[in-house]
Design an enzyme around this catalytic site. Structure first.
Site, PDB file in Angstrom:
ATOM      1  N   GLU A  37      -4.487  47.442  48.722  1.00 17.51           N
ATOM      2  CA  GLU A  37      -3.651  48.306  47.873  1.00 17.51           C
ATOM      3  C   GLU A  37      -2.760  47.482  46.954  1.00 17.51           C
ATOM      4  O   GLU A  37      -2.553  47.848  45.800  1.00 17.51           O
ATOM      5  CB  GLU A  37      -2.796  49.248  48.736  1.00 17.51           C
ATOM      6  N   TYR A 120       4.338  54.400  47.571  1.00 18.81           N
ATOM      7  CA  TYR A 120       2.893  54.521  47.365  1.00 18.81           C
ATOM      8  C   TYR A 120       2.127  53.643  48.369  1.00 18.81           C
ATOM      9  O   TYR A 120       1.230  54.117  49.080  1.00 18.81           O
ATOM     10  CB  TYR A 120       2.524  54.136  45.917  1.00 18.81           C
ATOM     11  N   ASP A 138      -1.343  58.503  43.101  1.00 19.85           N
ATOM     12  CA  ASP A 138      -1.476  57.522  42.018  1.00 19.85           C
ATOM     13  C   ASP A 138      -1.888  58.263  40.744  1.00 19.85           C
ATOM     14  O   ASP A 138      -1.918  59.502  40.704  1.00 19.85           O
ATOM     15  CB  ASP A 138      -2.478  56.421  42.396  1.00 19.85           C
TER      16      ASP A 138
END
Ligand code: SF4
Length: 346
Positions: A37, A120, A138
């Site tokens: 990520e 996130y 996102d």
């Protein structure tokens, strides 16, 4: 119609058939999800895959990451850009070793205390690796959900994102569906079907029967995006110092853009060839010859470097300049992409 459990179920059924193979999906451990990520922020999947494979082979767990020497770490990251990401990762890994038994922690509170981990990334780790009902919103998810909902709200607005996170959190906490699959399916649909540029592929979309934008012919109007703030331009002159077959690099300052990385010496503004030679002399070198190189530009997130450049064949030494071979530049020194605009020289 809109985003609801029925739409999510359709997506969850679609995902296993249509998902792309990615190395972090083969073994979605918390460490693998976290590393992937962070790499995927600002970087495309195709670009990330070879970096990810090299990184995980060299640094298979937080302990190895925490102990990795800086130069080796930067070399593993070279070309991915945004080097503060990997610095923060190493700091976070050190905390994991000190306070979490060398493991990626499994709570929002502990994750958010780690350097470089925002909501996130924490959401991605918690939902994908730990299957917790936490949303991951996102750009892909913002586009898909605003189309599904037929919403004309600006998807660059923080309040819209927050509301979407709240809606998704509510749907996930009902507990019918695996949060890992839901989040990945939403992101995958945005990457493959409900695409950002060009027409969405509604004909092959599993939720087309529940999508307001599709049913009302609004896919060109939605999502609504407010204009971005234009990037600033910085004019620089790059001095490529060559002594024999060695090239001179300097360590950049500890703060600011590309901090702590090696680069060629730069001067602000556009220097003439004579001024560039003067700048090399000011560093303590004798300039034997000079040559103007192609101008180049490098785009950062909020800034564009417009670079003039000169190749300066020099003699002499300067304590701040380290001379390295082309092989060292290729294999050992992490030279950011902004300085790799003249590959014909090395
Ligand atoms: S139907 Fe079309 S616009 Fe709606 S989510 Fe699917 S691809 Fe996107």
């Amino acid at each position: 119609m809109a985003l609801d459990q029925t739409a999510l179920k359709l997506l969850v059924n679609w995902f296993p058939e249509c998902r792309r193979e990615m190395p972090w999906r083969t073994d979605p451990s918390p460490y693998h999800v976290w590393v992937s990520e962070v790499m995927l922020q600002q970087t495309r999947v195709d670009t990330v895959i070879p970096y990810y494979e090299r990184f995980i082979a060299a640094l298979p767990d937080p302990e190895a990451l925490a102990a990795c020497p800086q130069d080796a770490l930067m070399k593993l990251w070279e070309g991915l850009g945004y080097y503060s990401r990997v610095r923060h990762m190493q700091e976070a890994a050190a905390v994991m070793v000190r306070e979490h038994g060398g493991q990626v922690p499994d709570s929002m509170e502990a994750l958010r205390k780690l350097p470089g981990i925002g909501s996130y990334t924490a959401g991605a780790v918690l939902s994908i690796a730990f299957h917790r009902p936490v949303p991951v919103v996102d750009g892909n998810v913002l586009r898909v959900v605003s189309r599904l909902n037929g919403s004309f709200e600006d998807v660059r607005s923080q309040s819209v994102r927050k509301r979407m996170e709240g809606t998704l959190a509510g749907l996930l906490s009902e507990g019918e569906l695996d949060p890992s699959t839901v989040n990945q399916a939403l992101m995958e649909l945005g990457a493959l079907v409900c695409i950002p540029n060009g027409q969405p592929k509604c004909g092959s979309c599993p939720v087309r029967g529940r999508c307001e934008a599709h049913l009302r012919g609004l896919t060109e109007e939605i999502p609504v995006l407010s204009p971005r703030i234009p990037k600033k331009n910085a004019l620089l002159t790059v001095l490529v110092l060559r002594r024999g077959n060695l090239f001179g690099v300097v360590k950049r300052p500890g703060k600011g853009l590309l901090s702590g990385l090696y680069g060629f010496p730069v001067s602000e503004g556009r220097l003439s060839e004579a001024e560039a030679s003067g700048a090399a002399r000011a560093l303590g070198f004798r300039v034997v010859s000079s040559e103007r190189l192609r101008p180049a530009r490098h785009v950062f997130t909020h800034l564009v470097w417009e670079m003039d450049a000169y190749l300066l064949n020099v003699e002499g030494d300067c304590p701040d300049v380290r001379f390295v071979t082309p092989d060292e530049l290729a294999d050992r020194i992490a030279l950011p992409a902004a300085f790799r605009k003249w590959p014909e020289l090395f």
